[in-house]
Enzyme design. Structure first.
Site, PDB file in Angstrom:
ATOM      1  N   HIS A  20       0.717  -0.963  -0.009  1.00  0.00           N
ATOM      2  CA  HIS A  20      -0.193   0.154   0.068  1.00  0.00           C
ATOM      3  C   HIS A  20       0.866   1.295  -0.059  1.00  0.00           C
ATOM      4  O   HIS A  20       2.147   1.152   0.241  1.00  0.00           O
ATOM      5  CB  HIS A  20      -0.992   0.175   1.334  1.00  0.00           C
ATOM      6  CG  HIS A  20      -1.910  -0.795   1.173  1.00  0.00           C
ATOM      7  ND1 HIS A  20      -2.251  -2.280   1.395  1.00  0.00           N
ATOM      8  CD2 HIS A  20      -3.331  -0.724   0.472  1.00  0.00           C
ATOM      9  CE1 HIS A  20      -3.117  -2.890   1.216  1.00  0.00           C
ATOM     10  NE2 HIS A  20      -4.165  -1.990   0.678  1.00  0.00           N
ATOM     11  N   LYS A  44      -0.506   4.873   4.464  1.00  0.00           N
ATOM     12  CA  LYS A  44      -1.295   3.766   5.080  1.00  0.00           C
ATOM     13  C   LYS A  44      -0.831   3.855   6.518  1.00  0.00           C
ATOM     14  O   LYS A  44       0.369   3.504   6.943  1.00  0.00           O
ATOM     15  CB  LYS A  44      -1.527   2.674   4.560  1.00  0.00           C
ATOM     16  CG  LYS A  44      -2.479   1.672   5.100  1.00  0.00           C
ATOM     17  CD  LYS A  44      -2.718   0.592   4.006  1.00  0.00           C
ATOM     18  CE  LYS A  44      -3.592  -0.450   4.899  1.00  0.00           C
ATOM     19  NZ  LYS A  44      -4.949   0.095   5.436  1.00  0.00           N
TER      20      LYS A  44
END
Ligand code: NAD
Length: 246
Positions: free
Chosen positions: A133, A137
């Site tokens: 990600h 995040k």
């Protein structure tokens, strides 16, 4: 135009903004929005249902106000503690709630394929999950990776809390057949990549999903809110919304 009126929480975030656009595209009214510093109760009073992609630290307040005002809820937020997950399950005894770690059709198909592959390949295959990600995040592993591990564990008779190995560092010894490895990569602007690896001696199967736009989660969450209209209290997920169960 649907009659449904939505409250979007976490409305200034990456997902909140995408959900406001997705609601407009599906002709659903966003009656109110809430982000840090905004009062929840009056915003909720204007809506029939909430779509929440904010922070797990907000979940308790949101659940208790939804219980007060008897409003249904679509939760996309991830990273909950086991205690917070318990309180979501408790609230679902009174309210209709869709709670999914991932609202995309592709990932829900990956969930289905992962269960089938685990059943077909059997216990000789080692199971690992890798996710990547964007650099912003906050929680790890991703909620989607956790769901994938929970599916693998369910088929193999294992437990997420006991048998999941988060990364490996140092002299950890040889891999045991029971463990399920999960590895989180962070960097750049990656929306969300997930790979499930089934590795045996002499062969390996990999199932991969790559999201290139948040719109896929946003569209799915608005679809979930529309599906939830008129449903009885209960805990539903995206597999229910998409009719992938049974
Ligand atoms: P983000 O940081 O861009 O946005 C989060 C927003 O929530 C911010 O605007 C923040 O100010 C707000 N917020 C934080 N605490 C709050 C509080 N107490 N009250 C009100 N607002 C609050 O993050 P994002 O990328 O939009 O992701 C949000 C959440 O959704 C994360 O948990 C992420 O993992 C999850 N997510 C889920 C899916 C899915 O399909 N289920 C997909 C993408 C992201």
């Amino acid at each position: 135009m649907s009659d449904l009126k939505l409250l979007i929480t976490g409305s200034k975030g990456r997902m909140g903004q995408a959900i406001i656009r997705a609601a407009e595209a599906q002709n659903v009214t966003v009656a109110s929005t809430v982000d840090v510093g905004d009062a929840l109760a009056p915003a909720l009073a204007k809506a029939d249902s909430v779509i929440d992609f904010s922070s797990h630290l907000f979940t308790d307040e949101l659940l208790s106000e939804c219980l007060n005002q008897k409003k249904s809820l679509v939760i996309g937020t991830t990273g909950h503690t086991n205690e917070e997950l318990g309180r979501i399950r408790e609230a679902a005894k009174t309210l209709p709630i869709v709670f999914a770690s991932n609202y995309s059709i592709g990932v829900n198909t990956l969930f289905w394929l992962t269960r089938k592959a685990t059943e077909l390949l059997g216990p000789d295959f080692d199971l690992e999950v890798v996710e990547m990600h964007h650099r912003m995040k906050k929680d790890s592993p991703s909620g989607t990776a956790r769901t994938l591990v929970e599916i693998l564990a369910d088929v193999r008779g294992l437990e997420y809390d006991k048998d999941c190995k988060h990364g490996r560092f140092g002299d950890v010894g040889a891999r045991t057949p029971k463990e399920i490895g999960v590895h989180a990569i962070r960097g750049g602007d990656v929306v969300g990549d997930h790979t499930v690896i089934f590795a045996n001696v002499g062969e390996r199967v990999e199932l991969t999903h790559k999201a290139s736009s948040r719109d896929t989660f946003a569209t799915g969450s608005v679809r979930a809110a529309r599906w939830l209209e008129g449903k009885p209290a209960g805990m539903y997920d995206m597999q229910d919304v998409l009719g992938l169960k049974g």
